[in-house]
Design a protein around this motif. Structure first.
Motif, PDB file in Angstrom:
ATOM      1  N   HIS A   1      15.875  -2.103  13.291  1.00  0.00           N
ATOM      2  CA  HIS A   1      15.752  -1.729  14.709  1.00  0.00           C
ATOM      3  C   HIS A   1      16.331  -0.331  14.889  1.00  0.00           C
ATOM      4  CE1 HIS A   1      14.420  -5.597  15.827  1.00  0.00           C
ATOM      5  NE2 HIS A   1      15.303  -6.027  15.288  1.00  0.00           N
ATOM      6  N   VAL A   2      17.220   0.258  14.158  1.00  0.00           N
ATOM      7  CA  VAL A   2      17.908   1.392  14.020  1.00  0.00           C
ATOM      8  C   VAL A   2      16.777   2.545  13.789  1.00  0.00           C
ATOM      9  CG1 VAL A   2      19.561   3.051  13.206  1.00  0.00           C
ATOM     10  CG2 VAL A   2      20.304   0.729  13.729  1.00  0.00           C
ATOM     11  N   LEU A   3      16.110   2.229  12.837  1.00  0.00           N
ATOM     12  CA  LEU A   3      15.035   3.354  12.425  1.00  0.00           C
ATOM     13  C   LEU A   3      14.087   3.315  13.241  1.00  0.00           C
ATOM     14  CD1 LEU A   3      14.734   2.275   8.544  1.00  0.00           C
ATOM     15  CD2 LEU A   3      16.064   4.023   9.419  1.00  0.00           C
ATOM     16  N   ARG A   4      13.924   2.331  13.945  1.00  0.00           N
ATOM     17  CA  ARG A   4      12.744   2.360  14.963  1.00  0.00           C
ATOM     18  C   ARG A   4      13.225   2.966  16.383  1.00  0.00           C
ATOM     19  NH1 ARG A   4       8.223  -0.499  13.856  1.00  0.00           N
ATOM     20  NH2 ARG A   4       8.046  -2.169  12.270  1.00  0.00           N
ATOM     21  N   GLY A   5      14.641   3.435  16.491  1.00  0.00           N
ATOM     22  CA  GLY A   5      15.180   3.820  17.493  1.00  0.00           C
ATOM     23  C   GLY A   5      15.252   2.826  18.474  1.00  0.00           C
ATOM     24  N   GLN A   6      15.332   1.456  18.321  1.00  0.00           N
ATOM     25  CA  GLN A   6      15.424   0.593  19.359  1.00  0.00           C
ATOM     26  C   GLN A   6      16.963   0.136  19.404  1.00  0.00           C
ATOM     27  OE1 GLN A   6      13.007  -2.565  17.542  1.00  0.00           O
ATOM     28  NE2 GLN A   6      11.070  -1.637  18.310  1.00  0.00           N
ATOM     29  N   GLN A   7      17.781   0.723  18.557  1.00  0.00           N
ATOM     30  CA  GLN A   7      19.185   0.348  18.424  1.00  0.00           C
ATOM     31  C   GLN A   7      20.114   1.602  18.079  1.00  0.00           C
ATOM     32  OE1 GLN A   7      21.205  -3.031  18.547  1.00  0.00           O
ATOM     33  NE2 GLN A   7      22.573  -1.361  19.021  1.00  0.00           N
ATOM     34  N   ASP A   8      21.027   1.883  19.063  1.00  0.00           N
ATOM     35  CA  ASP A   8      22.095   3.029  18.907  1.00  0.00           C
ATOM     36  C   ASP A   8      22.772   2.590  17.830  1.00  0.00           C
ATOM     37  OD1 ASP A   8      23.618   4.978  18.825  1.00  0.00           O
ATOM     38  OD2 ASP A   8      23.998   5.162  21.039  1.00  0.00           O
ATOM     39  N   PRO A   9      22.695   3.411  16.726  1.00  0.00           N
ATOM     40  CA  PRO A   9      23.638   3.195  15.468  1.00  0.00           C
ATOM     41  C   PRO A   9      24.985   3.322  15.882  1.00  0.00           C
ATOM     42  CG  PRO A   9      22.363   5.353  15.254  1.00  0.00           C
ATOM     43  CD  PRO A   9      21.847   4.503  16.403  1.00  0.00           C
ATOM     44  N   LEU A  10      25.497   4.276  16.682  1.00  0.00           N
ATOM     45  CA  LEU A  10      27.084   4.422  16.911  1.00  0.00           C
ATOM     46  C   LEU A  10      27.327   3.238  17.774  1.00  0.00           C
ATOM     47  CD1 LEU A  10      29.300   6.206  16.791  1.00  0.00           C
ATOM     48  CD2 LEU A  10      28.322   7.029  19.298  1.00  0.00           C
TER      49      LEU A  10
ATOM     50  N   GLU B   1       4.304   6.928  12.298  1.00  0.00           N
ATOM     51  CA  GLU B   1       3.062   6.381  13.108  1.00  0.00           C
ATOM     52  C   GLU B   1       3.248   5.056  13.326  1.00  0.00           C
ATOM     53  OE1 GLU B   1      -1.723   5.837  12.688  1.00  0.00           O
ATOM     54  OE2 GLU B   1      -0.841   7.434  11.408  1.00  0.00           O
ATOM     55  N   ASN B   2       3.996   4.245  12.485  1.00  0.00           N
ATOM     56  CA  ASN B   2       4.225   2.613  12.629  1.00  0.00           C
ATOM     57  C   ASN B   2       5.594   2.423  13.429  1.00  0.00           C
ATOM     58  OD1 ASN B   2       1.794   1.819  11.114  1.00  0.00           O
ATOM     59  ND2 ASN B   2       3.183   1.867   9.320  1.00  0.00           N
ATOM     60  N   GLY B   3       6.028   3.531  13.841  1.00  0.00           N
ATOM     61  CA  GLY B   3       7.249   3.119  14.643  1.00  0.00           C
ATOM     62  C   GLY B   3       8.564   3.598  14.387  1.00  0.00           C
ATOM     63  N   MET B   4       8.563   4.386  13.362  1.00  0.00           N
ATOM     64  CA  MET B   4      10.165   4.945  12.844  1.00  0.00           C
ATOM     65  C   MET B   4      10.268   6.061  13.682  1.00  0.00           C
ATOM     66  SD  MET B   4      11.389   6.026   9.083  1.00  0.00           S
ATOM     67  CE  MET B   4      10.852   7.823   9.168  1.00  0.00           C
ATOM     68  N   ASP B   5      11.611   6.243  13.975  1.00  0.00           N
ATOM     69  CA  ASP B   5      11.998   7.341  14.550  1.00  0.00           C
ATOM     70  C   ASP B   5      11.958   8.798  13.612  1.00  0.00           C
ATOM     71  OD1 ASP B   5      13.551   9.499  15.614  1.00  0.00           O
ATOM     72  OD2 ASP B   5      14.663   8.093  17.044  1.00  0.00           O
TER      73      ASP B   5
ATOM     74  N   VAL C   1       0.834  -1.008  -0.059  1.00  0.00           N
ATOM     75  CA  VAL C   1      -0.208   0.006   0.020  1.00  0.00           C
ATOM     76  C   VAL C   1       0.734   1.384   0.034  1.00  0.00           C
ATOM     77  CG1 VAL C   1      -1.688   1.229   1.448  1.00  0.00           C
ATOM     78  CG2 VAL C   1      -1.718  -1.350   1.286  1.00  0.00           C
ATOM     79  N   PRO C   2       0.398   2.427  -0.888  1.00  0.00           N
ATOM     80  CA  PRO C   2       1.197   3.544  -0.569  1.00  0.00           C
ATOM     81  C   PRO C   2       1.340   4.137   0.646  1.00  0.00           C
ATOM     82  CG  PRO C   2      -0.085   3.647  -2.637  1.00  0.00           C
ATOM     83  CD  PRO C   2      -0.587   2.492  -1.849  1.00  0.00           C
ATOM     84  N   PHE C   3       2.362   5.008   1.114  1.00  0.00           N
ATOM     85  CA  PHE C   3       2.628   5.389   2.166  1.00  0.00           C
ATOM     86  C   PHE C   3       3.473   6.591   2.063  1.00  0.00           C
ATOM     87  CE2 PHE C   3       6.582   3.216   0.991  1.00  0.00           C
ATOM     88  CZ  PHE C   3       7.461   4.089   1.402  1.00  0.00           C
ATOM     89  N   LYS C   4       3.305   7.653   3.259  1.00  0.00           N
ATOM     90  CA  LYS C   4       4.268   8.646   3.472  1.00  0.00           C
ATOM     91  C   LYS C   4       5.043   8.509   4.545  1.00  0.00           C
ATOM     92  CE  LYS C   4       0.311  11.743   1.605  1.00  0.00           C
ATOM     93  NZ  LYS C   4      -0.502  12.798   1.901  1.00  0.00           N
ATOM     94  N   THR C   5       5.948   9.440   4.830  1.00  0.00           N
ATOM     95  CA  THR C   5       6.799   9.521   5.712  1.00  0.00           C
ATOM     96  C   THR C   5       6.134   9.479   7.084  1.00  0.00           C
ATOM     97  OG1 THR C   5       8.559  10.406   4.558  1.00  0.00           O
ATOM     98  CG2 THR C   5       8.827  10.639   6.899  1.00  0.00           C
ATOM     99  N   ASP C   6       5.006  10.257   7.309  1.00  0.00           N
ATOM    100  CA  ASP C   6       4.212  10.379   8.376  1.00  0.00           C
ATOM    101  C   ASP C   6       3.613   8.817   8.876  1.00  0.00           C
ATOM    102  OD1 ASP C   6       4.735  12.899   8.706  1.00  0.00           O
ATOM    103  OD2 ASP C   6       2.856  13.602   8.034  1.00  0.00           O
ATOM    104  N   ASP C   7       3.520   7.998   7.937  1.00  0.00           N
ATOM    105  CA  ASP C   7       2.771   7.015   8.204  1.00  0.00           C
ATOM    106  C   ASP C   7       4.039   5.943   8.708  1.00  0.00           C
ATOM    107  OD1 ASP C   7       0.374   7.669   6.980  1.00  0.00           O
ATOM    108  OD2 ASP C   7       1.375   6.903   5.037  1.00  0.00           O
ATOM    109  N   LEU C   8       5.128   5.928   8.143  1.00  0.00           N
ATOM    110  CA  LEU C   8       6.330   5.170   8.870  1.00  0.00           C
ATOM    111  C   LEU C   8       6.431   5.688  10.276  1.00  0.00           C
ATOM    112  CD1 LEU C   8       8.726   5.335   5.854  1.00  0.00           C
ATOM    113  CD2 LEU C   8       7.185   3.616   6.412  1.00  0.00           C
TER     114      LEU C   8
END
Length: 720
Positions: A146-155, A75-79, A66-73
């Motif tokens: 997990h990084v994009l969700r903010g669950q993992q520190d990329p550094l 809302e689905n948990g992306m930082d 389904v098409p999406f916008k950044t706001d949808d991502l």
């Protein structure tokens, strides 16, 4: 007497003059570089990045169809911070056909499965020299969701070993970085040539980090030189002190390039040369940093820089870090912290530098992705230091200039100072005898290390190990002379094959165990497979269709076994000890990867003895019981010359038909053989470790200094 006058003008000629004198070396470096087929490797690397990001996006979408916008991502948990990465990489995703625009500023993925493993496998097969890029890509791709969700520190993903070591080798030995470091070497060699006798060459490296450029430059410095290694992070200084312990006249200090150096204890006009390898773009305000660095240069002193220009190449490693977007000069750098190549000359001139020279490959795509430059601080007057040439250009000198390898006059042979845990390695010039009947004289361009080399150095050779006069090593090079009875080769032929257990730049080799290099393989690529695949075929030639438990699956032999079994469609259970290696194996499509051996799978399982007939000497074993392949001990070649010749012919045919491929590898110049041995001895490498003999590389040091044993131990501690 060495002088070091403060505030005196530099005695060096301008960058254009230096570049003219380095032109021949640069031309040869570019020619060598183009043999590595960067355009293909870089396309595969970018494809892997695009597939990794598309895979993560599919997991972030409620419904990837389904098409999406950044706001949808979000809302689905992306930082929300990571929308910056998506903005940066949207053009990449569109170029590879993974993302399409829809109405109302929305986007749609073109698939739900983007088959990253197949892409990574193709990358490691087609571009084995770029293993550090593909290994880091596989590791970071596995954690990207997990990084994009903010669950993992990329550094924190970049801190553990062996990830930190692999990242260091990317900036050091990955072909694209090594090429630009070698360009910097070519310029430094001419700077050293033009430094007047008795004048101290004062060098400052800023943002030295993992020491990739440092390792390339230190061996080229004359005795009358002082090198200051700096970084903002003290942890880098500690590791550098261990790594470069054998080099005298190196000072280690902290320096933040975003602050005035005078406030940090650095006097103005203190250095003849400032070096910055992939560092300047990290500045918050690039113009301010360049102006600060100019105050450290003596009038007429040089700034030598290596810079990246394409953010897509760095995005998977650094694009999730806040620092990647932390620059404040948005007017200068609106979309990325990297400047385009053609922006640098104007910027440097605005900051007070003169005579900007950019060198490198002027062909696409590389010319838009990386470059090496040399520029100068303006002189204050026409009066030059009394050591300078009366016309302003010092004459080039030949003393104290370490350029070119002695192996083109003599064989450069590796020996041991001490054997044992604290072994010491020493290159020495030796006379090479003429080839005898059935032999050829081979100028070696590359030779692969093996566990036999470590066993030799540590004094722990297995009882069944071959003598040093038995063909057991993989080497590649050019035949320079043929002995009596040799009709299959002629001088000038490019060959690869099995050579005796001697690391040397020129050797006498048995012509029976050499083969023409297939296709367009480089010498380094061709050195990775003869011994390794021959040993694997020797051990696995009668392997039935049963699962194989593969221990140490990411070293050279392990990847050779994996490639061989994959060609035979055999199932593999890979056992590896760290997250990076497990992610790499999963990333290239190995379905069963474990951190520890399953006793029920590996119990008493063994490989068949290839010297025995199966029907007479091997009991029947259920197809459900796997064989165990452990590469911790050396895999030896057969003693029978006829069988060895036959196996090598079979392997060469498989490589020529592209059923088998050159193995992933890291290539070390001969001058850094100690470091190569330390990596081979560690469990951190992925693929083969290769020693190269190239006159364009930094030359090996003369007989080792007393600190070499300490350096060996320091390297091991660094890699521990």
């Amino acid at each position: 007497m060495i002088s070091n006058p403060t505030n005196e003008q530099s005695c060096l000629p301008g960058p254009s003059h230096i570049a003219v004198h380095a032109r021949d070396s640069i031309t040869r470096l570019v020619s060598d570089w183009r043999q590595l087929r960067w355009a293909h490797a870089h396309n595969l690397s970018k494809e892997c990045t695009a597939r990794a990001v598309a895979t993560a996006l599919a997991k972030l979408c409620a419904d990837p169809a389904v098409p999406f916008k950044t706001d949808d991502l979000v809302e689905n948990g992306m930082d929300a911070r990571h929308s910056r990465l998506l903005t940066l990489l949207t053009p990449l995703l569109r170029r590879y056909g993974f993302l399409e625009p829809r109405d109302n500023s929305s986007w749609q993925l073109t698939a739900t499965d983007f088959n990253l493993p197949e892409s990574l496998w193709r990358g490691t097969i087609a571009a084995p020299a770029f293993i550090s890029q593909f290994a880091m890509g596989a590791y970071l791709a596995e954690h990207l969701e997990h990084v994009l969700r903010g669950q993992q520190d990329p550094l924190m993903l970049l801190v553990p070993e062996p990830v930190r070591t692999m990242l260091g080798y990317f900036y050091d030995l990955a072909p694209v970085c090594r090429f630009h470091n070698r360009l910097a070497q070519a310029l430094l060699q001419q700077i050293v040539r033009h430094q007047p006798t008795g004048q101290l060459l004062r060098v400052l490296e800023v943002g030295a980090g993992t020491g990739g450029l440092t390792a390339a430059l230190l061996p080229l410095l004359p005795p009358a030189a002082h090198y200051t290694f700096t970084d903002v992070a003290p942890s880098f200084l500690t590791r550098a002190q261990q790594r470069f312990a054998a080099h005298e006249r190196v000072e280690y200090r902290t320096l933040d390039i975003d602050r005035d150096p005078a406030e940090q204890g650095f006097r103005p006009y203190q250095f003849d040369l400032v070096v910055a390898g992939n560092t300047l773009h990290t500045a918050k305000d690039l113009e301010a940093t360049l102006c600060h660095l100019r105050t450290l240069l003596a009038p007429g002193g040089h700034l030598l820089g290596v810079e990246a220009h394409d953010p897509e190449i760095l995005a998977l490693v650094f694009g999730t870090l806040d620092s990647f977007y932390g620059h404040t000069d948005k007017a200068l750098r609106p979309s990325s912290l990297l400047l385009a190549r053609d922006q640098w000359p104007g910027l440097l001139e605005r900051c007070g530098y003169t005579d900007v020279v950019q060198v490198g490959d002027d062909a696409l795509p590389l010319c838009e992705q990386f470059s090496t430059f040399l520029t100068a601080s303006p002189r204050t007057s026409a009066r030059l230091h009394h050591h300078a040439h009366p016309h302003g250009i010092p004459s080039a000198r030949t003393d104290d200039v370490r350029e070119g390898h002695p192996q083109h006059q003599h064989a450069l042979t590796l020996g041991l100072g001490d054997q044992g845990p604290a072994y010491r390695l020493q290159w020495s010039a030796t006379a090479c005898p003429p080839p005898g009947p059935g032999e050829v004289l081979l100028d070696v361009h590359a030779t692969a290390l093996s566990d036999l080399d470590i066993a030799w150095a540590t004094g722990r050779m297995p009882e069944a190990a071959p003598s040093r006069s038995t063909p057991s090593h993989s080497s590649a090079g050019v035949i320079t002379e043929c002995g009596p009875g040799v009709t299959t080769f002629r001088p000038g032929d490019r060959v690869a094959g099995l050579t005796t257990h001697h690391l040397a730049s020129r050797i006498v080799a048995d012509a029976r165990f050499l083969r023409p290099i297939p296709g367009k393989q480089s010498f380094t690529e061709a050195s990775t497979w003869p011994s390794t695949f021959t040993a694997v075929r020797h051990r696995l030639s009668r392997l039935p269709h049963r699962p194989v438990v593969l221990h140490r699956a990411t070293d050279g032999t392990g990847l050779a076994v994996l490639q061989y079994l994959r060609a035979q469609e055999a199932d593999v259970i890979a056992i590896v000890t760290n997250d990076l290696h497990r992610a790499f194996l999963r990333g290239v499509g190995v379905r069963h990867v474990s951190a520890a051996a399953d006793r029920t799978l590996a119990a008493e399982a063994r490989l068949p003895d290839p010297t025995q007939a199966p029907e007479a000497d091997e009991p029947a074993v259920s197809d459900s019981v796997p064989f165990r392949a452990d590469t911790a001990a050396p895999w030896l070649l057969p003693d029978d010359p006829e069988r060895l010749d036959r196996l090598l012919t079979e392997v060469t045919d498989l490589v020529a038909r592209r059923r088998l491929h050159p193995l992933p590898h890291l290539a070390f110049p001969a001058a850094r053989v100690t470091e190569a041995f330390a990596l081979q001895q560690s469990t951190h490498s992925i693929g083969m470790v290769v020693i190269t003999f190239d006159p364009l590389d930094e030359p090996p040091a003369p007989p080792f200094p007393p600190q070499t044993a300490t350096t060996i131990q320091s390297l091991r501690e660094t890699l521990a």
